[in-house]
Design a protein around this motif. Structure first.
Motif, mmCIF file in Angstrom:
data_model
loop_
_atom_site.group_PDB
_atom_site.id
_atom_site.type_symbol
_atom_site.label_atom_id
_atom_site.label_comp_id
_atom_site.label_asym_id
_atom_site.label_seq_id
_atom_site.Cartn_x
_atom_site.Cartn_y
_atom_site.Cartn_z
ATOM 1 N N LEU A 36 0.835 -1.205 0.000
ATOM 2 C CA LEU A 36 0.000 0.000 0.000
ATOM 3 C C LEU A 36 0.871 1.257 0.000
ATOM 4 O O LEU A 36 0.576 2.227 -0.711
ATOM 5 N N ALA A 37 1.947 1.233 0.786
ATOM 6 C CA ALA A 37 2.847 2.392 0.831
ATOM 7 C C ALA A 37 3.489 2.636 -0.521
ATOM 8 O O ALA A 37 3.595 3.783 -0.985
ATOM 9 N N THR A 38 3.919 1.551 -1.179
ATOM 10 C CA THR A 38 4.553 1.690 -2.498
ATOM 11 C C THR A 38 3.557 2.190 -3.529
ATOM 12 O O THR A 38 3.893 3.013 -4.393
ATOM 13 N N ALA A 39 2.297 1.705 -3.442
ATOM 14 C CA ALA A 39 1.283 2.082 -4.426
ATOM 15 C C ALA A 39 0.821 3.524 -4.255
ATOM 16 O O ALA A 39 0.640 4.252 -5.248
ATOM 17 N N PHE A 40 0.623 3.964 -3.020
ATOM 18 C CA PHE A 40 0.038 5.284 -2.784
ATOM 19 C C PHE A 40 1.084 6.370 -2.523
ATOM 20 O O PHE A 40 0.863 7.527 -2.885
ATOM 21 N N MET A 41 2.202 6.028 -1.889
ATOM 22 C CA MET A 41 3.233 7.027 -1.621
ATOM 23 C C MET A 41 4.265 7.080 -2.738
ATOM 24 O O MET A 41 4.867 8.121 -2.980
ATOM 25 N N GLY A 42 4.456 5.937 -3.415
ATOM 26 C CA GLY A 42 5.422 5.871 -4.496
ATOM 27 C C GLY A 42 6.858 5.838 -3.990
ATOM 28 O O GLY A 42 7.120 6.042 -2.806
ATOM 29 N N LEU A 43 7.771 5.557 -4.904
ATOM 30 C CA LEU A 43 9.188 5.509 -4.574
ATOM 31 C C LEU A 43 9.866 6.807 -4.993
ATOM 32 O O LEU A 43 9.475 7.432 -5.989
ATOM 33 N N ASN A 44 10.850 7.195 -4.224
ATOM 34 C CA ASN A 44 11.635 8.394 -4.546
ATOM 35 C C ASN A 44 12.741 7.995 -5.520
ATOM 36 O O ASN A 44 13.878 7.760 -5.128
ATOM 37 N N PHE A 45 12.376 7.922 -6.792
ATOM 38 C CA PHE A 45 13.305 7.447 -7.807
ATOM 39 C C PHE A 45 14.491 8.397 -7.969
ATOM 40 O O PHE A 45 14.333 9.622 -7.953
ATOM 41 N N GLY A 46 15.665 7.787 -8.125
ATOM 42 C CA GLY A 46 16.874 8.549 -8.374
ATOM 43 C C GLY A 46 17.027 8.876 -9.848
ATOM 44 O O GLY A 46 16.115 8.662 -10.659
ATOM 45 N N ILE A 47 18.198 9.349 -10.205
ATOM 46 C CA ILE A 47 18.451 9.768 -11.584
ATOM 47 C C ILE A 47 18.251 8.622 -12.560
ATOM 48 O O ILE A 47 17.739 8.816 -13.674
ATOM 49 N N ASP A 48 18.646 7.415 -12.158
ATOM 50 C CA ASP A 48 18.575 6.274 -13.077
ATOM 51 C C ASP A 48 17.165 6.047 -13.589
ATOM 52 O O ASP A 48 16.970 5.622 -14.730
ATOM 53 N N PHE A 49 16.160 6.317 -12.749
ATOM 54 C CA PHE A 49 14.781 6.020 -13.103
ATOM 55 C C PHE A 49 13.954 7.248 -13.473
ATOM 56 O O PHE A 49 12.929 7.112 -14.141
ATOM 57 N N GLN A 50 14.347 8.422 -13.044
ATOM 58 C CA GLN A 50 13.544 9.604 -13.327
ATOM 59 C C GLN A 50 14.047 10.390 -14.534
ATOM 60 O O GLN A 50 13.383 11.300 -15.008
ATOM 61 N N GLY A 51 15.226 10.027 -15.026
ATOM 62 C CA GLY A 51 15.768 10.745 -16.171
ATOM 63 C C GLY A 51 16.530 11.989 -15.740
ATOM 64 O O GLY A 51 16.567 12.340 -14.561
ATOM 65 N N GLY A 52 17.144 12.661 -16.686
ATOM 66 C CA GLY A 52 17.914 13.861 -16.367
ATOM 67 C C GLY A 52 18.962 14.132 -17.427
ATOM 68 O O GLY A 52 18.809 13.741 -18.591
ATOM 69 N N THR A 53 20.039 14.784 -17.009
ATOM 70 C CA THR A 53 21.098 15.190 -17.935
ATOM 71 C C THR A 53 22.442 14.665 -17.448
ATOM 72 O O THR A 53 22.735 14.717 -16.252
ATOM 73 N N THR A 54 23.233 14.155 -18.386
ATOM 74 C CA THR A 54 24.562 13.633 -18.061
ATOM 75 C C THR A 54 25.624 14.503 -18.705
ATOM 76 O O THR A 54 25.584 14.742 -19.921
ATOM 77 N N LEU A 55 26.556 14.980 -17.892
ATOM 78 C CA LEU A 55 27.664 15.791 -18.393
ATOM 79 C C LEU A 55 28.945 14.976 -18.286
ATOM 80 O O LEU A 55 29.177 14.288 -17.291
ATOM 81 N N ARG A 56 29.770 15.089 -19.309
ATOM 82 C CA ARG A 56 31.090 14.453 -19.293
ATOM 83 C C ARG A 56 32.136 15.559 -19.309
ATOM 84 O O ARG A 56 32.128 16.402 -20.216
ATOM 85 N N THR A 57 32.999 15.555 -18.312
ATOM 86 C CA THR A 57 34.001 16.608 -18.205
ATOM 87 C C THR A 57 35.405 16.035 -18.354
ATOM 88 O O THR A 57 35.638 14.863 -18.052
ATOM 89 N N GLU A 58 36.318 16.868 -18.796
ATOM 90 C CA GLU A 58 37.728 16.492 -18.894
ATOM 91 C C GLU A 58 38.579 17.613 -18.317
ATOM 92 O O GLU A 58 38.236 18.797 -18.412
ATOM 93 N N SER A 59 39.721 17.220 -17.741
ATOM 94 C CA SER A 59 40.640 18.206 -17.186
ATOM 95 C C SER A 59 42.040 17.623 -17.133
ATOM 96 O O SER A 59 42.218 16.395 -17.159
ATOM 97 N N THR A 60 43.010 18.496 -17.044
ATOM 98 C CA THR A 60 44.394 18.041 -16.913
ATOM 99 C C THR A 60 44.786 17.865 -15.442
ATOM 100 O O THR A 60 45.868 17.378 -15.153
ATOM 101 N N THR A 61 43.896 18.266 -14.541
ATOM 102 C CA THR A 61 44.145 18.083 -13.109
ATOM 103 C C THR A 61 43.240 16.970 -12.580
ATOM 104 O O THR A 61 42.149 16.740 -13.122
#
Length: 325
Positions: A36-61
């Motif tokens: 009942l808690a899962t059905a009515f309150m739902g899960l607090n999905f992280g980035i993996d499940f809710q979607g979003g933006t992925t940045l790839r960075t590079e540096s010499t340090t």
């Protein structure tokens, strides 16, 4: 004789069925509450499940994950995941990081304004840093990950069912799998009630819980099978009690030492593995409980055919399968 630490006496005579309607019934209530808690309150999905933006960075340090996280936390951009990327093909001064930012309310990805703020904050930490790519993880990919995760848990449960069926009897298989379902549902329910973050690392933790819990249950079942052959006239309830008492020391020692290690990870492991550690910590507690109070109760309610059966041929000592792991 050398002194040895004993958490449980060598011989115990605990009646694990004394409060069976409270223990087993309580498990059923917790399962319903978790669903009942899962059905009515739902899960607090992280980035993996809710979607979003992925940045790839590079540096010499070198990448300073802690500094990156601190800078982005100050921006209040929501859920952030930072990992350093390693590859043998990288140059000696090529340091790569992957930064994932969860989708914001009303948007499928991070807004351009937020993305600019993130870039400025990162460059302020490392002037040599460059954002080399930006990728969107949309809701379709996220929903596919949710479905794949559910299938992984179901496939594991079916595999366990077949394994125990072959090694023991179908009653044992059903009891073992229902105990696993009990463990997973209650653990997920706790994440729904307290709104802890639920991502792919939690799915990995659930699969780990399945393996740990069934291992503990098989130990009890193995001793039960031996005692069923040894005490042919003893009532099934008493044989089960005897079997759990005989394996209780091993159960307590194994669970106790595992919880000690998980507790250390939970306290000092940091944010990256805290969710994973918490899920397994809860799963070990619930799994140990189900091995003692749920799996064998299911077998008792179904019943076992303990009548003598014709031998299946030379070298068949009893009616119970003896397939080794």
């Amino acid at each position: 004789m050398a002194w040895r630490l004993k958490l449980v006496p060598e011989k115990t005579n605990i009646n694990f069925f004394r409060w069976q309607w409270l223990t087993f019934g309580g498990s059923m209530v917790m399962i319903v509450a978790a669903l009942l808690a899962t059905a009515f309150m739902g899960l607090n999905f992280g980035i993996d499940f809710q979607g979003g933006t992925t940045l790839r960075t590079e540096s010499t340090t070198p990448v300073d994950v802690g500094a990156y996280r601190q800078a982005l936390t100050a921006l209040d951009v929501g859920d952030v995941s930072i990992t350093e990327v390693f590859d043998p093909s990288f140059r000696a001064n090529q340091h790569v990081a992957q930064i994932r930012i969860g989708a914001q309310d009303g948007y499928e990805a991070v807004t351009p304004e937020t993305l600019d703020r993130v870039k400025v904050a990162l460059v302020a930490i490392d002037a040599a840093l460059k954002v080399v790519s930006v990728e969107l993880v949309g809701p379709k990919v996220s929903s596919e990950l949710i479905w794949t995760s559910v299938m992984a848990v179901l496939a594991t449960s079916v595999g366990v069912l077949i394994y125990i069926w072959l090694r023991f009897e179908w009653q044992f298989a059903l009891g073992g799998v229902l105990a696993l379902v009990h463990d997973v549902i209650i653990t997920v329910g706790l994440f729904a009630v307290f709104q802890w973050k639920f991502d792919l690392t939690i799915v990995a933790a659930l699969l780990t819980i399945l393996g740990y819990s069934i291992n503990d249950t098989v130990v009890v079942f193995d001793r039960l099978r031996e005692n069923l052959v040894k005490f042919k006239t003893m009532p099934l309830r008493e044989v089960m009690n005897l079997s759990v008492n005989e394996t209780l020391s091993r159960t307590v020692m194994t669970s106790g030492t595992t919880l000690m290690a998980l507790g250390a990870m939970l306290i000092w492991g940091g944010d990256v593995i805290r969710g994973f550690s918490l899920a397994i910590f809860l799963g070990v507690i619930v799994g140990t409980y189900s091995s003692v109070y749920v799996a064998k109760n299911v077998v008792l309610f179904i019943g076992l055919d303990r009548s003598d059966k014709p031998k299946g041929g030379k070298g068949t000592p009893s009616e119970y399968a003896n397939i080794e792991a």
